[in-house]
Write a protein that holds these residues in place. Structure first.
Motif, PDB file in Angstrom:
ATOM      1  N   GLY A 280       2.967   0.671   8.594  1.00  0.00           N
ATOM      2  CA  GLY A 280       1.648   1.184   8.973  1.00  0.00           C
ATOM      3  C   GLY A 280       1.640   2.693   9.102  1.00  0.00           C
ATOM      4  N   LEU A 281       2.702   3.246   9.716  1.00  0.00           N
ATOM      5  CA  LEU A 281       2.812   4.702   9.806  1.00  0.00           C
ATOM      6  C   LEU A 281       2.987   5.321   8.428  1.00  0.00           C
ATOM      7  CD1 LEU A 281       3.023   7.239  11.548  1.00  0.00           C
ATOM      8  CD2 LEU A 281       5.480   6.773  11.796  1.00  0.00           C
ATOM      9  N   ALA A 282       3.691   4.648   7.533  1.00  0.00           N
ATOM     10  CA  ALA A 282       3.861   5.152   6.171  1.00  0.00           C
ATOM     11  C   ALA A 282       2.524   5.220   5.444  1.00  0.00           C
ATOM     12  CB  ALA A 282       4.844   4.267   5.408  1.00  0.00           C
ATOM     13  N   VAL A 283       1.674   4.230   5.636  1.00  0.00           N
ATOM     14  CA  VAL A 283       0.350   4.253   5.005  1.00  0.00           C
ATOM     15  C   VAL A 283      -0.469   5.428   5.536  1.00  0.00           C
ATOM     16  CG1 VAL A 283      -1.841   3.014   4.840  1.00  0.00           C
ATOM     17  CG2 VAL A 283       0.315   1.792   4.501  1.00  0.00           C
ATOM     18  N   LEU A 284      -0.417   5.658   6.867  1.00  0.00           N
ATOM     19  CA  LEU A 284      -1.143   6.792   7.440  1.00  0.00           C
ATOM     20  C   LEU A 284      -0.639   8.127   6.892  1.00  0.00           C
ATOM     21  CD1 LEU A 284      -1.551   5.899  11.233  1.00  0.00           C
ATOM     22  CD2 LEU A 284      -3.364   6.159   9.539  1.00  0.00           C
ATOM     23  N   ALA A 285       0.681   8.304   6.859  1.00  0.00           N
ATOM     24  CA  ALA A 285       1.255   9.578   6.416  1.00  0.00           C
ATOM     25  C   ALA A 285       1.010   9.822   4.932  1.00  0.00           C
ATOM     26  CB  ALA A 285       2.755   9.599   6.721  1.00  0.00           C
ATOM     27  N   LEU A 286       1.280   8.819   4.101  1.00  0.00           N
ATOM     28  CA  LEU A 286       1.084   8.989   2.654  1.00  0.00           C
ATOM     29  C   LEU A 286      -0.386   9.149   2.308  1.00  0.00           C
ATOM     30  CD1 LEU A 286       3.677   6.361   1.373  1.00  0.00           C
ATOM     31  CD2 LEU A 286       3.821   8.843   1.129  1.00  0.00           C
ATOM     32  N   GLY A 287      -1.240   8.399   3.011  1.00  0.00           N
ATOM     33  CA  GLY A 287      -2.684   8.558   2.775  1.00  0.00           C
ATOM     34  C   GLY A 287      -3.154   9.953   3.136  1.00  0.00           C
ATOM     35  N   SER A 288      -2.687  10.489   4.254  1.00  0.00           N
ATOM     36  CA  SER A 288      -3.073  11.855   4.640  1.00  0.00           C
ATOM     37  C   SER A 288      -2.522  12.882   3.656  1.00  0.00           C
ATOM     38  CB  SER A 288      -2.534  12.151   6.044  1.00  0.00           C
ATOM     39  OG  SER A 288      -3.061  11.256   6.993  1.00  0.00           O
ATOM     40  N   PHE A 289      -1.299  12.685   3.178  1.00  0.00           N
ATOM     41  CA  PHE A 289      -0.723  13.609   2.201  1.00  0.00           C
ATOM     42  C   PHE A 289      -1.510  13.585   0.895  1.00  0.00           C
ATOM     43  CE2 PHE A 289       3.251  14.816  -0.395  1.00  0.00           C
ATOM     44  CZ  PHE A 289       2.936  16.164  -0.277  1.00  0.00           C
ATOM     45  N   LEU A 290      -1.923  12.397   0.464  1.00  0.00           N
ATOM     46  CA  LEU A 290      -2.709  12.293  -0.767  1.00  0.00           C
ATOM     47  C   LEU A 290      -4.081  12.948  -0.592  1.00  0.00           C
ATOM     48  CD1 LEU A 290      -2.771  11.164  -3.641  1.00  0.00           C
ATOM     49  CD2 LEU A 290      -3.731   9.041  -2.696  1.00  0.00           C
ATOM     50  N   VAL A 291      -4.700  12.762   0.560  1.00  0.00           N
ATOM     51  CA  VAL A 291      -5.987  13.420   0.838  1.00  0.00           C
ATOM     52  C   VAL A 291      -5.806  14.930   0.854  1.00  0.00           C
ATOM     53  CG1 VAL A 291      -7.740  13.763   2.616  1.00  0.00           C
ATOM     54  CG2 VAL A 291      -6.975  11.454   2.058  1.00  0.00           C
TER      55      VAL A 291
ATOM     56  N   TYR B 210       4.954  17.181   6.708  1.00  0.00           N
ATOM     57  CA  TYR B 210       4.927  15.740   6.489  1.00  0.00           C
ATOM     58  C   TYR B 210       6.320  15.114   6.516  1.00  0.00           C
ATOM     59  CZ  TYR B 210      -0.027  15.771   5.284  1.00  0.00           C
ATOM     60  OH  TYR B 210      -1.395  15.877   5.343  1.00  0.00           O
ATOM     61  N   SER B 211       7.356  15.932   6.355  1.00  0.00           N
ATOM     62  CA  SER B 211       8.707  15.364   6.382  1.00  0.00           C
ATOM     63  C   SER B 211       9.032  14.760   7.742  1.00  0.00           C
ATOM     64  CB  SER B 211       9.731  16.451   6.034  1.00  0.00           C
ATOM     65  OG  SER B 211       9.719  17.487   7.010  1.00  0.00           O
ATOM     66  N   PHE B 212       8.386  15.255   8.787  1.00  0.00           N
ATOM     67  CA  PHE B 212       8.590  14.679  10.122  1.00  0.00           C
ATOM     68  C   PHE B 212       8.302  13.181  10.117  1.00  0.00           C
ATOM     69  CE2 PHE B 212       6.348  13.286  13.974  1.00  0.00           C
ATOM     70  CZ  PHE B 212       7.377  13.346  14.894  1.00  0.00           C
ATOM     71  N   PHE B 213       7.217  12.772   9.469  1.00  0.00           N
ATOM     72  CA  PHE B 213       6.866  11.351   9.426  1.00  0.00           C
ATOM     73  C   PHE B 213       7.842  10.577   8.551  1.00  0.00           C
ATOM     74  CE2 PHE B 213       2.956  13.699  10.247  1.00  0.00           C
ATOM     75  CZ  PHE B 213       2.515  13.076  11.399  1.00  0.00           C
ATOM     76  N   GLY B 214       8.349  11.223   7.496  1.00  0.00           N
ATOM     77  CA  GLY B 214       9.342  10.554   6.663  1.00  0.00           C
ATOM     78  C   GLY B 214      10.603  10.234   7.436  1.00  0.00           C
ATOM     79  N   TYR B 215      11.077  11.180   8.261  1.00  0.00           N
ATOM     80  CA  TYR B 215      12.264  10.922   9.081  1.00  0.00           C
ATOM     81  C   TYR B 215      12.010   9.788  10.079  1.00  0.00           C
ATOM     82  CZ  TYR B 215      13.711  15.514   7.320  1.00  0.00           C
ATOM     83  OH  TYR B 215      14.042  16.573   6.516  1.00  0.00           O
ATOM     84  N   ALA B 216      10.857   9.809  10.717  1.00  0.00           N
ATOM     85  CA  ALA B 216      10.545   8.765  11.708  1.00  0.00           C
ATOM     86  C   ALA B 216      10.439   7.390  11.047  1.00  0.00           C
ATOM     87  CB  ALA B 216       9.243   9.112  12.425  1.00  0.00           C
ATOM     88  N   ILE B 217       9.803   7.321   9.878  1.00  0.00           N
ATOM     89  CA  ILE B 217       9.649   6.036   9.181  1.00  0.00           C
ATOM     90  C   ILE B 217      11.005   5.494   8.755  1.00  0.00           C
ATOM     91  CG2 ILE B 217       8.726   4.965   7.094  1.00  0.00           C
ATOM     92  CD1 ILE B 217       6.360   6.976   7.345  1.00  0.00           C
TER      93      ILE B 217
ATOM     94  N   CYS C  66       0.834  -1.212   0.000  1.00  0.00           N
ATOM     95  CA  CYS C  66       0.000   0.000   0.000  1.00  0.00           C
ATOM     96  C   CYS C  66       0.868   1.261   0.000  1.00  0.00           C
ATOM     97  CB  CYS C  66      -0.919  -0.010   1.215  1.00  0.00           C
ATOM     98  SG  CYS C  66      -2.208  -1.263   1.160  1.00  0.00           S
ATOM     99  N   SER C  67       1.959   1.238   0.735  1.00  0.00           N
ATOM    100  CA  SER C  67       2.849   2.399   0.783  1.00  0.00           C
ATOM    101  C   SER C  67       3.443   2.687  -0.595  1.00  0.00           C
ATOM    102  CB  SER C  67       3.980   2.158   1.788  1.00  0.00           C
ATOM    103  OG  SER C  67       3.459   1.930   3.077  1.00  0.00           O
ATOM    104  N   ALA C  68       3.893   1.623  -1.279  1.00  0.00           N
ATOM    105  CA  ALA C  68       4.434   1.820  -2.624  1.00  0.00           C
ATOM    106  C   ALA C  68       3.383   2.396  -3.569  1.00  0.00           C
ATOM    107  CB  ALA C  68       4.976   0.494  -3.163  1.00  0.00           C
ATOM    108  N   ALA C  69       2.146   1.896  -3.492  1.00  0.00           N
ATOM    109  CA  ALA C  69       1.083   2.409  -4.343  1.00  0.00           C
ATOM    110  C   ALA C  69       0.758   3.864  -4.023  1.00  0.00           C
ATOM    111  CB  ALA C  69      -0.165   1.538  -4.173  1.00  0.00           C
ATOM    112  N   LEU C  70       0.777   4.232  -2.750  1.00  0.00           N
ATOM    113  CA  LEU C  70       0.489   5.614  -2.363  1.00  0.00           C
ATOM    114  C   LEU C  70       1.597   6.564  -2.825  1.00  0.00           C
ATOM    115  CD1 LEU C  70      -0.941   5.054   1.229  1.00  0.00           C
ATOM    116  CD2 LEU C  70      -2.190   5.913  -0.751  1.00  0.00           C
ATOM    117  N   VAL C  71       2.852   6.105  -2.781  1.00  0.00           N
ATOM    118  CA  VAL C  71       3.944   6.947  -3.278  1.00  0.00           C
ATOM    119  C   VAL C  71       3.750   7.245  -4.761  1.00  0.00           C
ATOM    120  CG1 VAL C  71       6.422   6.976  -3.786  1.00  0.00           C
ATOM    121  CG2 VAL C  71       5.623   6.214  -1.555  1.00  0.00           C
TER     122      VAL C  71
END
Length: 783
Positions: free
Chosen positions: A469-480, A419-426, A385-390
């Motif tokens: 799981g965090l990547a799906v949340l972050a990327l999904g929120s960014f896409l929304v 959103y970069s904050f979540f990228g660093y954490a992931i 899902c993360s790859a598809a969201l990217v």
């Protein structure tokens, strides 16, 4: 599974060198096989092994176990075993091979010499560890004496020597065997009139360091010493509560107090804390006993297996004679550990589990963690899902030509840092998952080093699941966010779209601080506790997880600044204007300096705490390193905000000094490499990874990634990349460098533990004992 692999898996990682070298003995047996093959070159290996098996079966080699050794044919005797007293009254075993004159006999002599060497090594190590455990058991006996006396005193504050009943001297001894249910007259002990009938069961104590027996209640019965009755409550007159400086309050009190020990107050709260600490001591002691028992069992099995292989290859009977010697050795005949296990179980169940054996054994023997298929499934699902969201995010930006429009570029400058904050954490969690995988592969005992509770540590699959799981949340929120902001039908909800990142942060914080036993609660609480210890440095005692986390926070400066941006962007109402003007606020710029040095300041204070406690100058130099880094970060931040050639020169000089010192410390001190007189050229004597090129590659990569940090100072003009993109890339490279550092840092810590055979954590005892005549000079503390 072959025994060799099973033997390797069951080894205590810190004791690997103390186990029998099973592989070395197998290599010698292979030499025997190769020698026989050279003598019979036309015979295939399988045919040769089949002939050996047939010769063994029909040649009388499989002697029934019932035949006594005296009935063996003397001509078939292969070895004679001898023992002689060695150092520390330890028996030294030596085997003589009686058929050395035959062809290939020198190889078999070499085999038995190696076998003797391994037996003597294992015996010596096992005896040393058992003696340590017996000494600790005696110390636990004294701790239990004090605990039971404290319980009586708390429940009956008026209890003292004068109020105790006087018992006749012809009363039976107070120490009874658990199996002694009848007295001398044949009557039941329960029905016989004694002074101990009415004692509550929880006040009776089993001796740990001596043969199993029950004593009467401390404070209700008197122990007999040299024919006289002694009041067991007198032990409290020579006992203090040992309070290590582990909390802020105890640290502050310790600054103004010469002694760490305090007098007993006989309060219920004090008793509860003592019971909790002593309970942990018993659990850790029980784990030690289990490991040393497993050590004995696995080595005995290894000796039996290797001798069976020898008999199968050589068709000579030697296993029975040699195993008789092994069974009579200290390794095979000692039963102290088994007796200690039984007594510790009985004591723990009785005093710390209210005589509930099931609950007590759950604490002593926690169930091993089981791998779950759903973790693997959801990890793969979330990663897909993360790859598809990217891909969806990239296509959304490209189709709308977001970066080509001024409004879109400004939008990305406002939203991307959030959103970069979540990228660093992931990314940090992904590197941690990779580290766990390689730590397990190379048998680095990371749960013990970090101090995780047995059965609660996360594996690489669980960490990978959390990160994806965090990547799906972050990327999904960014896409929304992109859809709502760029969609023609949702332009009227632009203010609402700015709240999507804040909602995501809120959800993540709720999950982290959720008090319920869900979503790896023990690991979340462990992380929160270590983070709190870092924030409160130097008030808490510094442990490896604390400074390890603080070191990782130094690589997350940009992520911490993103949190500051959240506070400014939403706290000052910048989101309603869709403009990021935080740098125009003086308060924001001040905290922009402070936030950047917080992780380094925490490490600096931790080094000072360790310098004061341990007195090791290394911690002083380490603190100096972090102080120079703080200066470099401050000057670099000033250069970033104020510009100017003078600030640039100062930033370059300070950053260069900090980079050189940090690089040297990483490679030489933290990794233990670049040893000039090492067996491995410019590495160290012991290596976990067999390929030495990995270490040289890691050192070169560490230097290169450290130099990438200078890009933030020099600000090379990279036309193809935006300044924000450059900062993000450099921050990600720093996170990757920290991930590489983590593996080799923990490897070096593990090898230090191996060198000291340190496989247990030290749990301080709650009571300290002292002599009444000299409290300071002759104090005896059970730490």
């Amino acid at each position: 599974m072959k025994f060799g692999k099973h033997f390797k898996r069951q080894k205590v990682p810190e004791w690997v060198e103390a186990y029998m070298d099973y592989n070395a003995l197998k290599r010698i047996l292979r030499e025997i096989v190769l020698f026989k093959q050279r003598k019979q070159p036309a015979t295939p290996l399988r045919t040769f092994q089949r002939r050996l098996s047939l010769h063994r079966s029909f040649g009388g080699l499989t002697v029934p176990a019932s035949n006594p050794p005296s009935e063996r044919d003397i001509e078939d005797q292969v070895i004679t075993v001898n023992s002689s007293p060695g150092e520390s009254s330890m028996q030294c075993y030596r085997t003589d091979f009686l058929k050395q004159s035959k062809e290939g006999g020198d190889i078999e002599v070499k085999f038995f010499r190696k076998l003797d060497e391994e037996l003597n090594k294992v015996n010596t190590f096992y005896k040393d560890k058992v003696e340590e455990l017996m000494n600790e058991a005696s110390s636990l006996d004294r701790q239990m004496d004090a605990l039971v006396a404290l319980r009586i005193k708390v429940e009956n504050p008026d209890a003292n020597g004068s109020s105790l009943k006087t018992y006749s001297t012809n009363t039976a001894t107070t120490e009874l065997s658990p199996s002694d249910d009848l007295n001398e007259d044949g009557n039941s002990g329960k029905g016989h009139s004694t002074q101990c009938d009415d004692i509550p069961k929880r006040h009776k104590k089993r001796r740990i360091g001596h043969p199993s027996h029950m004593t009467c209640s401390v404070g209700m019965c008197r122990q007999e010493v040299n024919g006289c009755r002694q009041d067991p409550l007198e032990v409290l007159e020579h006992v203090k509560i040992h309070k290590p400086l582990e909390t802020p309050i105890s640290t502050l009190k310790g600054v103004f107090r010469d002694s760490k020990d305090v007098e007993l107050r006989f309060k219920k709260e004090e008793l509860r804390k003592v019971e909790e600490r002593l309970r942990l001591v018993f659990i850790e002691f029980y784990q030690k006993l289990r490991l040393i028992k497993l050590f004995s069992f696995m080595n005995l099995s290894a000796f039996s297996k290797i001798l069976k292989k020898y008999e199968k290859i050589t068709s000579q009977r030697a296993a029975r004679s040699y195993m008789e010697m092994v069974d009579n050795s200290y390794l095979g005949s000692s039963d102290e550990v088994t007796s200690l296990l039984e007594r510790v179980e009985a004591t723990f169940v009785e005093h710390f589990a209210d005589s509930n054996r099931r609950e007590g054994m759950k604490s002593l023997r926690p169930r091993p963690k089981k791998e779950r298929h759903k973790v693997t499934f959801f990890s793969g699902f979330f990663s897909g899902c993360s790859a598809a969201l990217v891909v969806a995010v990239v296509l959304r930006i490209e189709t709308k030509n977001l970066m080509d429009r001024e409004e879109g570029a400004r939008y990305m400058e406002n939203i991307f840092p959030l959103y970069s904050f979540f990228g660093y954490a992931i990314l940090h969690m992904l590197t941690y998952a990779a580290n766990i995988y390689f730590w397990r592969r190379y048998r680095i005992n990371y749960p013990f080093i970090f101090g995780f509770k047995q059965g609660t540590e996360l594996g690489y699959r669980e960490v990978f699941l959390v990160s994806t799981g965090l990547a799906v949340l972050a990327l999904g929120s960014f896409l929304v966010n992109l859809y709502l902001d760029l969609g023609s039908k949702t332009r009227n909800f632009k203010t609402f779209t700015e709240l999507v990142p804040l909602s995501l942060v809120t959800v993540v914080l709720i999950i982290i601080f959720c008090p319920f036993n869900i979503l790896y609660s023990s690991s979340r609480f462990f992380f929160i506790r270590c983070l709190f210890h870092c924030i409160c440095a130097p008030l808490y005692k510094v442990t490896l997880p604390d400074f390890f986390l603080a070191d990782h926070l130094t690589s997350q400066v940009q992520a911490i600044r993103s949190l500051e941006l959240y506070i400014c962007y939403y706290g000052l109402g910048e989101y309603s204007q869709r403009q990021n003007k935080c740098h125009r606020h003086g308060v924001y710029n001040v905290f922009y300096f402070i936030v950047a040095i917080i992780p380094y300041w925490m490490r600096f204070l931790q080094c000072l705490r360790r310098l004061c406690e341990e007195g090791d100058a290394v911690h002083g130099f380490n603190g100096l390193k972090y102080f120079l880094t703080i200066v470099a970060v401050l000057v670099r931040t000033a250069c970033e905000l104020k510009k100017g050639h003078a600030w640039l020169v100062l930033a370059f000089i300070s950053s260069a000094i900090a980079t050189i010192m940090n690089t040297y410390w990483d490679i030489v001190v933290d990794w233990g490499l670049l040893r000039r007189h090492s067996r491995n050229f410019y590495l160290r004597d012991k290596l976990v990874i067999s390929h030495k090129s990995v270490y040289f590659a890691a050192m070169i990569l560490n230097v290169v990634l450290r130099l990438a940090w200078m890009q933030l100072v020099l600000e090379f003009k990279l036309r193809s990349l935006h300044k924000m993109a450059v900062t993000t890339i450099v921050s990600c490279l720093e996170i990757l460098r920290r991930g590489i550092w983590s593996f080799f840092r923990l490897e070096n810590e593990h090898l230090n533990n191996v060198g000291r055979y340190r496989a247990f954590k030290s749990v301080p005892h709650p009571f300290s004992f002292y002599d009444e005549g000299n409290d300071d000079d002759n104090s005896e503390k059970d730490d």
